[in-house]
Design an enzyme around this catalytic site. Sequence first.
Site, PDB file in Angstrom:
ATOM      1  N   LEU A  21       0.804  -1.220   0.000  1.00 55.25           N
ATOM      2  CA  LEU A  21       0.000   0.000   0.000  1.00 55.25           C
ATOM      3  C   LEU A  21       0.834   1.266   0.000  1.00 55.25           C
ATOM      4  CD1 LEU A  21      -2.725  -1.128   2.544  1.00 55.25           C
ATOM      5  CD2 LEU A  21      -3.031  -0.758   0.100  1.00 55.25           C
ATOM      6  N   GLY A  22       2.073   1.174   0.432  1.00 59.76           N
ATOM      7  CA  GLY A  22       2.918   2.359   0.452  1.00 59.76           C
ATOM      8  C   GLY A  22       4.099   2.160   1.376  1.00 59.76           C
ATOM      9  N   ALA A  23       4.916   3.191   1.471  1.00 65.77           N
ATOM     10  CA  ALA A  23       6.081   3.186   2.348  1.00 65.77           C
ATOM     11  C   ALA A  23       6.142   4.519   3.045  1.00 65.77           C
ATOM     12  CB  ALA A  23       7.364   2.939   1.555  1.00 65.77           C
ATOM     13  N   GLY A  25       7.945   6.839   6.683  1.00 69.16           N
ATOM     14  CA  GLY A  25       9.146   7.043   7.468  1.00 69.16           C
ATOM     15  C   GLY A  25       9.399   5.908   8.435  1.00 69.16           C
ATOM     16  N   GLY A  27       8.346   2.611   7.857  1.00 70.81           N
ATOM     17  CA  GLY A  27       8.533   1.330   7.199  1.00 70.81           C
ATOM     18  C   GLY A  27       7.587   1.176   6.032  1.00 70.81           C
ATOM     19  N   VAL A  29       3.804  -0.420   4.416  1.00 70.01           N
ATOM     20  CA  VAL A  29       2.426  -0.737   4.763  1.00 70.01           C
ATOM     21  C   VAL A  29       1.869  -1.684   3.715  1.00 70.01           C
ATOM     22  CG1 VAL A  29       0.159   0.192   5.358  1.00 70.01           C
ATOM     23  CG2 VAL A  29       2.204   1.582   5.724  1.00 70.01           C
ATOM     24  N   LYS A  43       1.669  -2.805   9.049  1.00 68.84           N
ATOM     25  CA  LYS A  43       2.877  -2.003   8.857  1.00 68.84           C
ATOM     26  C   LYS A  43       4.066  -2.710   9.499  1.00 68.84           C
ATOM     27  CE  LYS A  43       3.193   2.494   8.861  1.00 68.84           C
ATOM     28  NZ  LYS A  43       3.158   3.919   9.278  1.00 68.84           N
ATOM     29  N   ASP A 137      -1.599  14.922  15.502  1.00 69.68           N
ATOM     30  CA  ASP A 137      -1.349  15.082  14.069  1.00 69.68           C
ATOM     31  C   ASP A 137      -2.646  14.946  13.278  1.00 69.68           C
ATOM     32  OD1 ASP A 137       0.240  15.648  11.887  1.00 69.68           O
ATOM     33  OD2 ASP A 137       0.836  13.567  11.564  1.00 69.68           O
TER      34      ASP A 137
END
Length: 534
Positions: A21-23, A25, A27, A29, A43, A137
């Site tokens: 699904l993505g990367a 900071g 690690g 996912v 993750k 956040d």
Amino acid sequence: MQPLEPDDPPALGAYRLLRRLGAGGMGRVYLARSGSGRTVAVKAVHPHFAVDEEFRRRFRREVESARRVGEGWTAPVLDADADAPVPWVATGYVAGPSLTQAVEEYGPLPETTVRAVGAGLAEALRHVHGLGLVHRDVKPSNVLVTVDGPRLIDFGIARATDGTASLTSSGVSIGSPGYMSPEQVLAKGTTAASDVFSLGAVLAYAATGKAPFPGDSSAALLYKVVHEEPELDGLEGELRELVTRCLAKDPAGRPTPEELASALAGTAGGASGLVRSGWLPAPLVEQVGRRAVELLDLEPEPDRGHSGPVPFTQSSQGPAPASSAVPASSASAGFGPPDPSYGQGAAPASAAPEPATKPPEEPPPPEKRRRKVSCTVVVSFACFAVAAVLSSYFLLPLGDGGGAKDQGAEPPRASPPSDGGGQGMKDFLGTWQGPVTFKSGTPGGTMTITIKDGKPGEKVATGGTKIAGVGCKGYWKLDSVRGKKLTMNSVAEEDSPFCAGNSKGDTFTLRGDGSLRFVAAVGNGPSGTLRKIE
């Protein structure tokens, strides 16, 4: 959503990995499926964090905090293993776009949708704050949009307000520029009211399609958050009034999440009442439906004969800039449910560059690209410096703080003309140091400057300001010396992602007690009294 790569494991714990699904900071996912068939997001942290025992301790604490959050309008933490060779955490997968993606693709949302988003997030924050936690956040990319309501994600930087130890690296202020509260920017402490400020900024973005504190750099964004009023063109009536209250500079002037949820929901009976009435525009409903169908049809990829921890071929942030002041071991201290990469199908702000062997892909939207600090001229060598993968910010004027050595050849020694005081450069020569502050009263760190003899137009001084271990190099060229007043023009010494800015007319004035009074030439620039140390 992308296919798994050769170095991705087929499973983590009891979860079969389906797609990447993505990367971020922290690690990578993954989209995964449990033995019972539940779709989850998993993750796996970056290996360089896995060898840090302090990180593992923080990881355990963050996961335990995030487990407590799992109620309505959030993505629950389902499972985790802090003792695995590469620690991982699994959360419920939310099949919907982020608020950022929704607004970018379909424009500002209708008021009924904005009210539902706000009421749902306010109820989520009420629950989070009731547990003694602060999200820290809240931003559009951490809000996912589903048919049955919004979801607030990424509690990886939540922190127990009554705890004795910080869950993030010491002294770091976590948040995202443009959505951080003034007290976060100024490192004055983060409370439940800080989340309300961020929620107000999110609602302004959802309703207008624009952030309430626009700017072309992190420095500009943070400066506006602290010193300027929000831009709310396009917001009207009660919604504008509520957002304005949320964005009050004084935390005491902001509504509580309970008050905000009640005002936004009105007589609908809370966020659930707003969602029941059909809260999403038709194009968004169609997109969410398509994504759900894709998940139903998704099959695991053929077994590639690989197992074990995720090796990661490079840092998830990409090469660190040579001037980076943040050691890798201190970055990305917080952790919890997945970051927005799993809601976007693309890598988030701190995503890794892909291996060179991978076919070219379309670049991610601007907000999803690796966040690089862009500092503009706020003061002489001014900069808001980012310190940590998850966007941690300090308010900073300049410098290496240690009397930077002149990198060029020493200019010929000569005394520039004076106005008859007879001092020339003599009494200014040496290394000076002292604290500086902005006109607003904000501390600007410790300034150090080494002054040498020279002629107008030549480089005669080097140095700058250092705060919280972060600094930027710069130098000054002589403009004039008249009696006890030295005027110089500052120049950035190198193209660093952490510092930038030149200014003309910085003054250094000798005083009767032997000190040197520094005043920057521009804006809310710093000033301070320096004393000779060499």
